[in-house]
Design a protein around this motif. Structure first.
Motif, PDB file in Angstrom:
ATOM      1  N   UNK A  77     -16.351 -22.565  -6.781  1.00 57.64           N
ATOM      2  CA  UNK A  77     -17.724 -22.104  -6.608  1.00 57.64           C
ATOM      3  C   UNK A  77     -18.291 -21.759  -7.978  1.00 57.64           C
ATOM      4  N   UNK A  78     -19.516 -22.243  -8.240  1.00 58.17           N
ATOM      5  CA  UNK A  78     -20.188 -21.978  -9.509  1.00 58.17           C
ATOM      6  C   UNK A  78     -21.582 -21.421  -9.241  1.00 58.17           C
ATOM      7  N   UNK A  79     -21.686 -20.158  -8.828  1.00 54.92           N
ATOM      8  CA  UNK A  79     -22.998 -19.610  -8.478  1.00 54.92           C
ATOM      9  C   UNK A  79     -23.934 -19.429  -9.668  1.00 54.92           C
ATOM     10  N   UNK A  80     -23.395 -19.407 -10.885  1.00 53.24           N
ATOM     11  CA  UNK A  80     -24.224 -19.184 -12.063  1.00 53.24           C
ATOM     12  C   UNK A  80     -24.436 -20.459 -12.886  1.00 53.24           C
ATOM     13  N   UNK A  81     -23.922 -21.594 -12.377  1.00 48.48           N
ATOM     14  CA  UNK A  81     -24.067 -22.869 -13.084  1.00 48.48           C
ATOM     15  C   UNK A  81     -24.419 -23.953 -12.059  1.00 48.48           C
ATOM     16  N   UNK A  82     -25.704 -24.136 -11.863  1.00 41.97           N
ATOM     17  CA  UNK A  82     -26.192 -25.054 -10.827  1.00 41.97           C
ATOM     18  C   UNK A  82     -25.696 -26.476 -11.064  1.00 41.97           C
ATOM     19  N   UNK A  83     -25.688 -26.921 -12.312  1.00 44.96           N
ATOM     20  CA  UNK A  83     -25.245 -28.284 -12.615  1.00 44.96           C
ATOM     21  C   UNK A  83     -23.789 -28.499 -12.193  1.00 44.96           C
ATOM     22  N   UNK A  84     -22.918 -27.544 -12.525  1.00 49.36           N
ATOM     23  CA  UNK A  84     -21.507 -27.659 -12.135  1.00 49.36           C
ATOM     24  C   UNK A  84     -21.357 -27.616 -10.615  1.00 49.36           C
ATOM     25  N   UNK A  85     -22.149 -26.766  -9.953  1.00 49.30           N
ATOM     26  CA  UNK A  85     -22.066 -26.670  -8.499  1.00 49.30           C
ATOM     27  C   UNK A  85     -22.511 -27.968  -7.843  1.00 49.30           C
ATOM     28  N   UNK A  86     -23.575 -28.560  -8.357  1.00 52.19           N
ATOM     29  CA  UNK A  86     -24.053 -29.839  -7.817  1.00 52.19           C
ATOM     30  C   UNK A  86     -22.985 -30.908  -8.009  1.00 52.19           C
ATOM     31  N   UNK A  87     -22.368 -30.944  -9.182  1.00 52.08           N
ATOM     32  CA  UNK A  87     -21.296 -31.905  -9.463  1.00 52.08           C
ATOM     33  C   UNK A  87     -20.136 -31.729  -8.473  1.00 52.08           C
ATOM     34  N   UNK A  88     -19.762 -30.485  -8.223  1.00 45.66           N
ATOM     35  CA  UNK A  88     -18.684 -30.186  -7.271  1.00 45.66           C
ATOM     36  C   UNK A  88     -19.071 -30.596  -5.853  1.00 45.66           C
TER      37      UNK A  88
END
Length: 120
Positions: A77-88
């Motif tokens: 989970x990457x709540x503070x990094x939208x780009x990483x969360x979208x990638x995941x």
């Protein structure tokens, strides 16, 4: 040629993905519970019940925080990094589509001859 998806070589990375999926499901379930506690708090007239619901909601909020911290620590989970969360999320969606495309069951399910057949 059919692949045997029960063969462990096809399960590489699955335990981690399953853990991530279970954690996300748990997180969303707790979040839904918090929402229901909040609604119930606004609907009750009993002070004792409001106090009990409030305590339970606080515990659920604490649990939500624990699950979130675990998921962040594990990289699920990457709540503070939208780009990483979208990638995941895209990776998870691609994996779900790949699993859906697997031919998990044989197309020929004829069992004739596999089991004892009574005389006709």
């Amino acid at each position: 040629m059919n692949q045997d998806y029960l063969d462990p070589k096809y399960a590489e990375g699955m335990p981690k993905m399953a853990d991530s999926s279970f954690a996300l499901d748990f997180l969303l379930t707790v979040k839904t519970g918090i929402r229901y506690y909040a609604v119930a708090l606004t609907e009750t007239a009993s002070a004792d019940l409001r106090q009990a619901l409030s305590r339970q909601m606080e515990q659920a909020i604490d649990l939500h925080q624990e699950i979130s911290e675990l998921m962040i620590e594990k990289g699920w989970l990457y709540p503070h990094d939208v780009e990483k969360q979208i990638e995941l999320d895209i990776k998870a969606a691609d994996m779900a589509l790949a699993i859906a495309d697997m031919e998990l069951f044989p197309t020929d399910t004829d069992r004739l001859g596999t089991f004892a057949t009574p005389n006709k």
